[in-house]
Design a protein around this motif. Structure first.
Motif, PDB file in Angstrom:
ATOM      1  N   PRO A 216       0.779  -1.237   0.000  1.00 19.91           N
ATOM      2  CA  PRO A 216       0.000   0.000   0.000  1.00 19.91           C
ATOM      3  C   PRO A 216       0.809   1.285   0.000  1.00 19.91           C
ATOM      4  CG  PRO A 216      -0.023  -1.002   2.182  1.00 19.91           C
ATOM      5  CD  PRO A 216       0.633  -1.984   1.266  1.00 19.91           C
ATOM      6  N   ARG A 217       2.101   1.240   0.305  1.00 20.61           N
ATOM      7  CA  ARG A 217       2.907   2.461   0.360  1.00 20.61           C
ATOM      8  C   ARG A 217       3.870   2.600  -0.811  1.00 20.61           C
ATOM      9  NH1 ARG A 217       3.228   5.025   5.514  1.00 20.61           N
ATOM     10  NH2 ARG A 217       1.830   4.050   7.026  1.00 20.61           N
ATOM     11  N   HIS A 218       3.775   1.712  -1.761  1.00 19.63           N
ATOM     12  CA  HIS A 218       4.683   1.758  -2.905  1.00 19.63           C
ATOM     13  C   HIS A 218       4.388   2.988  -3.758  1.00 19.63           C
ATOM     14  CE1 HIS A 218       6.543   0.512  -6.750  1.00 19.63           C
ATOM     15  NE2 HIS A 218       7.337  -0.235  -5.978  1.00 19.63           N
ATOM     16  N   ALA A 219       5.427   3.474  -4.434  1.00 19.66           N
ATOM     17  CA  ALA A 219       5.278   4.675  -5.264  1.00 19.66           C
ATOM     18  C   ALA A 219       4.195   4.518  -6.318  1.00 19.66           C
ATOM     19  CB  ALA A 219       6.614   5.013  -5.935  1.00 19.66           C
ATOM     20  N   GLU A 220       4.085   3.329  -6.903  1.00 21.39           N
ATOM     21  CA  GLU A 220       3.067   3.125  -7.939  1.00 21.39           C
ATOM     22  C   GLU A 220       1.656   3.176  -7.360  1.00 21.39           C
ATOM     23  OE1 GLU A 220       3.752   3.313 -10.897  1.00 21.39           O
ATOM     24  OE2 GLU A 220       5.825   2.680 -11.136  1.00 21.39           O
ATOM     25  N   VAL A 221       1.498   2.658  -6.171  1.00 17.41           N
ATOM     26  CA  VAL A 221       0.182   2.678  -5.527  1.00 17.41           C
ATOM     27  C   VAL A 221      -0.215   4.112  -5.182  1.00 17.41           C
ATOM     28  CG1 VAL A 221      -1.127   1.928  -3.500  1.00 17.41           C
ATOM     29  CG2 VAL A 221       0.416   0.331  -4.670  1.00 17.41           C
ATOM     30  N   VAL A 239     -15.967  14.647  -2.532  1.00 16.07           N
ATOM     31  CA  VAL A 239     -15.654  14.122  -1.200  1.00 16.07           C
ATOM     32  C   VAL A 239     -14.675  12.955  -1.300  1.00 16.07           C
ATOM     33  CG1 VAL A 239     -16.614  13.005   0.843  1.00 16.07           C
ATOM     34  CG2 VAL A 239     -17.840  14.911  -0.213  1.00 16.07           C
ATOM     35  N   ARG A 240     -14.928  12.031  -2.235  1.00 18.94           N
ATOM     36  CA  ARG A 240     -13.990  10.911  -2.421  1.00 18.94           C
ATOM     37  C   ARG A 240     -12.640  11.433  -2.904  1.00 18.94           C
ATOM     38  NH1 ARG A 240     -12.571   6.770  -6.451  1.00 18.94           N
ATOM     39  NH2 ARG A 240     -11.976   4.901  -5.284  1.00 18.94           N
ATOM     40  N   ALA A 241     -12.679  12.385  -3.831  1.00 17.61           N
ATOM     41  CA  ALA A 241     -11.428  12.963  -4.328  1.00 17.61           C
ATOM     42  C   ALA A 241     -10.643  13.597  -3.186  1.00 17.61           C
ATOM     43  CB  ALA A 241     -11.732  13.996  -5.411  1.00 17.61           C
ATOM     44  N   PHE A 242     -11.343  14.275  -2.300  1.00 16.42           N
ATOM     45  CA  PHE A 242     -10.686  14.907  -1.156  1.00 16.42           C
ATOM     46  C   PHE A 242     -10.037  13.863  -0.254  1.00 16.42           C
ATOM     47  CE2 PHE A 242     -10.865  15.984   3.327  1.00 16.42           C
ATOM     48  CZ  PHE A 242     -10.230  17.212   3.379  1.00 16.42           C
ATOM     49  N   ARG A 243     -10.808  12.844   0.097  1.00 21.37           N
ATOM     50  CA  ARG A 243     -10.286  11.855   1.052  1.00 21.37           C
ATOM     51  C   ARG A 243      -9.098  11.090   0.491  1.00 21.37           C
ATOM     52  NH1 ARG A 243     -16.372  10.190   2.983  1.00 21.37           N
ATOM     53  NH2 ARG A 243     -16.548  11.748   4.657  1.00 21.37           N
ATOM     54  N   LEU A 244      -9.174  10.707  -0.778  1.00 22.95           N
ATOM     55  CA  LEU A 244      -8.039  10.018  -1.391  1.00 22.95           C
ATOM     56  C   LEU A 244      -6.805  10.915  -1.394  1.00 22.95           C
ATOM     57  CD1 LEU A 244      -9.745   8.244  -4.438  1.00 22.95           C
ATOM     58  CD2 LEU A 244      -8.758   7.136  -2.432  1.00 22.95           C
ATOM     59  N   SER A 245      -6.986  12.174  -1.769  1.00 24.50           N
ATOM     60  CA  SER A 245      -5.851  13.098  -1.853  1.00 24.50           C
ATOM     61  C   SER A 245      -5.233  13.327  -0.480  1.00 24.50           C
ATOM     62  CB  SER A 245      -6.305  14.431  -2.458  1.00 24.50           C
ATOM     63  OG  SER A 245      -6.752  14.277  -3.782  1.00 24.50           O
ATOM     64  N   LEU A 246      -6.070  13.489   0.530  1.00 23.36           N
ATOM     65  CA  LEU A 246      -5.528  13.739   1.864  1.00 23.36           C
ATOM     66  C   LEU A 246      -4.844  12.497   2.423  1.00 23.36           C
ATOM     67  CD1 LEU A 246      -5.621  16.424   3.399  1.00 23.36           C
ATOM     68  CD2 LEU A 246      -7.317  15.400   4.911  1.00 23.36           C
ATOM     69  N   ASP A 247      -5.380  11.317   2.117  1.00 27.72           N
ATOM     70  CA  ASP A 247      -4.722  10.080   2.550  1.00 27.72           C
ATOM     71  C   ASP A 247      -3.317   9.975   1.946  1.00 27.72           C
ATOM     72  OD1 ASP A 247      -6.883   9.323   4.067  1.00 27.72           O
ATOM     73  OD2 ASP A 247      -7.683   7.904   2.597  1.00 27.72           O
ATOM     74  N   VAL A 248      -3.212  10.282   0.649  1.00 30.29           N
ATOM     75  CA  VAL A 248      -1.903  10.213   0.003  1.00 30.29           C
ATOM     76  C   VAL A 248      -0.973  11.268   0.593  1.00 30.29           C
ATOM     77  CG1 VAL A 248      -0.653  10.293  -2.181  1.00 30.29           C
ATOM     78  CG2 VAL A 248      -2.934   9.321  -2.113  1.00 30.29           C
ATOM     79  N   ALA A 249      -1.500  12.454   0.865  1.00 27.51           N
ATOM     80  CA  ALA A 249      -0.671  13.513   1.447  1.00 27.51           C
ATOM     81  C   ALA A 249      -0.077  13.061   2.780  1.00 27.51           C
ATOM     82  CB  ALA A 249      -1.504  14.772   1.634  1.00 27.51           C
ATOM     83  N   ARG A 250      -0.878  12.397   3.587  1.00 27.39           N
ATOM     84  CA  ARG A 250      -0.364  11.913   4.881  1.00 27.39           C
ATOM     85  C   ARG A 250       0.753  10.890   4.681  1.00 27.39           C
ATOM     86  NH1 ARG A 250      -6.215  11.791   6.323  1.00 27.39           N
ATOM     87  NH2 ARG A 250      -6.628  13.559   7.716  1.00 27.39           N
ATOM     88  N   LEU A 251       0.541   9.981   3.734  1.00 26.71           N
ATOM     89  CA  LEU A 251       1.569   8.966   3.474  1.00 26.71           C
ATOM     90  C   LEU A 251       2.846   9.615   2.933  1.00 26.71           C
ATOM     91  CD1 LEU A 251      -0.663   6.189   1.868  1.00 26.71           C
ATOM     92  CD2 LEU A 251       0.434   6.124   4.124  1.00 26.71           C
ATOM     93  N   ARG A 252       2.705  10.593   2.058  1.00 23.25           N
ATOM     94  CA  ARG A 252       3.886  11.290   1.528  1.00 23.25           C
ATOM     95  C   ARG A 252       4.633  12.020   2.658  1.00 23.25           C
ATOM     96  NH1 ARG A 252       4.647   9.512  -3.788  1.00 23.25           N
ATOM     97  NH2 ARG A 252       2.936  10.122  -5.146  1.00 23.25           N
ATOM     98  N   GLN A 254       4.647  11.230   5.828  1.00 18.67           N
ATOM     99  CA  GLN A 254       5.318  10.227   6.648  1.00 18.67           C
ATOM    100  C   GLN A 254       6.610   9.741   6.007  1.00 18.67           C
ATOM    101  OE1 GLN A 254       2.380   7.182   7.316  1.00 18.67           O
ATOM    102  NE2 GLN A 254       0.985   8.570   8.406  1.00 18.67           N
ATOM    103  N   ALA A 255       6.635   9.739   4.675  1.00 15.22           N
ATOM    104  CA  ALA A 255       7.842   9.336   3.943  1.00 15.22           C
ATOM    105  C   ALA A 255       8.831  10.491   3.787  1.00 15.22           C
ATOM    106  CB  ALA A 255       7.454   8.797   2.567  1.00 15.22           C
ATOM    107  N   ARG A 256       8.508  11.648   4.401  1.00  7.08           N
ATOM    108  CA  ARG A 256       9.349  12.841   4.365  1.00  7.08           C
ATOM    109  C   ARG A 256       9.529  13.383   2.944  1.00  7.08           C
ATOM    110  NH1 ARG A 256      11.319  13.582   9.343  1.00  7.08           N
ATOM    111  NH2 ARG A 256      11.495  11.781  10.741  1.00  7.08           N
TER     112      ARG A 256
END
Length: 330
Positions: A216-221, A239-252, A254-256
């Motif tokens: 789930p954290r791979h660059a391609e995912v 709303v879905r677009a927002f949640r997906l984008s914010l989820d990815v932002a958090r993961l990014r 965390q990866a600094r």
């Protein structure tokens, strides 16, 4: 499996030439964009409905939209540019014209420009002051912005649109190219053809496969999540677009990777501005601003670009006011 060394940074491209459209605002609840009807939702200002429509056009063509706004009631014509990230700017002076009468009592009278279209509530582009006269709806004479010394990098959904419309690499890593080049090509082709439902189905299927193979954290995912968020936005599901984008932002974050995290925050902000219900907008806005504020405290583009965050905070104030008025009516 190959590691981080295979990852590539997304190339930043300058924003393409603007497309031109004609806008006419008939009154408080109706307008048209190149002849297509635009209607404000209950509790929404027609100005915001028009701006949201122009923003979706900008995303679909991958370039800013230059609109000539004819405000019939205010009696003025305003040149306006709307970018795919939702920022807008007046590009010249408002020109007075004879307004169309709104009622028998106003027939034959000439009104000065009153700012009825007032594009500035979402003005969060570089060089704009959210607390200035334009931010309060006045159509004062705003001088055109001087040309930037360097091309402005595309951010958020604007950057995703460039990838979809361009001919660059379709994947982020070498191992991803083997598995994902063909499905990514079909997804992009469906988006370009306007077959958004098909693109969404293909993206969901490809995302599930990539997650199973890479994790789930791979660059391609993460890249596919960005694309899925963009497609959800085009499909009218902010709303879905927002949640997906914010989820990815958090993961990014965390990866600094502050650069990519800021891109995803800007995508989330674009989707958030399309959420019309003020109560839901407030709930989502709190999550957005919390993460955005954290990013500004760290080195990176978010810290260097405070204007959009201030614009988001200003929108929270407007949403609070709208929610209070809606509650008073119920």
């Amino acid at each position: 499996m190959a590691g981080v060394s295979f990852e590539k940074k997304r190339a930043r491209q300058p924003v393409g030439p603007a497309a031109a459209v004609s806008v006419r605002v008939f009154g408080a609840g109706g307008a048209s964009v190149d002849g297509a009807s635009v209607v404000a939702a209950p509790g929404e200002e027609i100005q915001q409905a028009v701006l949201d429509h122009l923003q979706r056009l900008a995303i679909s063509v991958g370039a800013p939209i230059r609109a000539t706004v004819h405000d019939d009631l205010a009696g003025c014509v305003v040149p306006l540019e709307v970018s795919a990230d939702g920022s807008s700017r007046v590009t010249g002076k408002a020109v007075r014209v004879t307004p169309r009468p709104a009622s028998a009592g106003t027939k034959g009278t000439v009104q000065a420009p009153t700012g009825q279209f007032g594009p500035a509530p979402v003005m969060d582009g570089p060089g704009t002051d959210p607390q200035g006269p334009a931010a309060h709806g006045a159509l004062a004479a705003v001088p055109p912005e001087p040309p930037a010394a360097t091309p402005t990098p595309a951010r958020g959904f604007d950057a995703v649109a460039e990838e979809v419309l361009g001919d660059g690499p379709l994947t982020e890593t070498a191992e991803g190219a083997k598995l994902l080049t063909e499905p990514m090509s079909r997804i992009n082709e469906a988006v370009r053809a306007g077959r958004i439902d098909t693109a969404a189905e293909l993206a969901d299927r490809t995302l599930a496969e990539a997650t199973a193979v890479f994790g789930p954290r791979h660059a391609e995912v993460l890249h596919l999540l960005e694309l899925s968020a963009y497609i959800a936005y085009l499909a009218g599901d902010p709303v879905r677009a927002f949640r997906l984008s914010l989820d990815v932002a958090r993961l990014r974050r965390q990866a600094r990777d502050g650069e990519a995290a800021y891109d995803n925050v800007r995508s989330a902000a674009t989707a958030w501005r399309a959420v019309r219900d003020p109560e839901e907008g407030l709930r989502l806005g709190r999550d957005l601003i919390d993460l955005w504020t954290d990013l500004t405290a760290e080195p990176g583009p978010a810290a260097d670009d405070p204007g959009p965050l201030e614009s988001a905070r200003a929108r929270m104030v407007r949403l609070t006011d709208r929610a209070a008025k809606a509650a008073a009516r119920s």
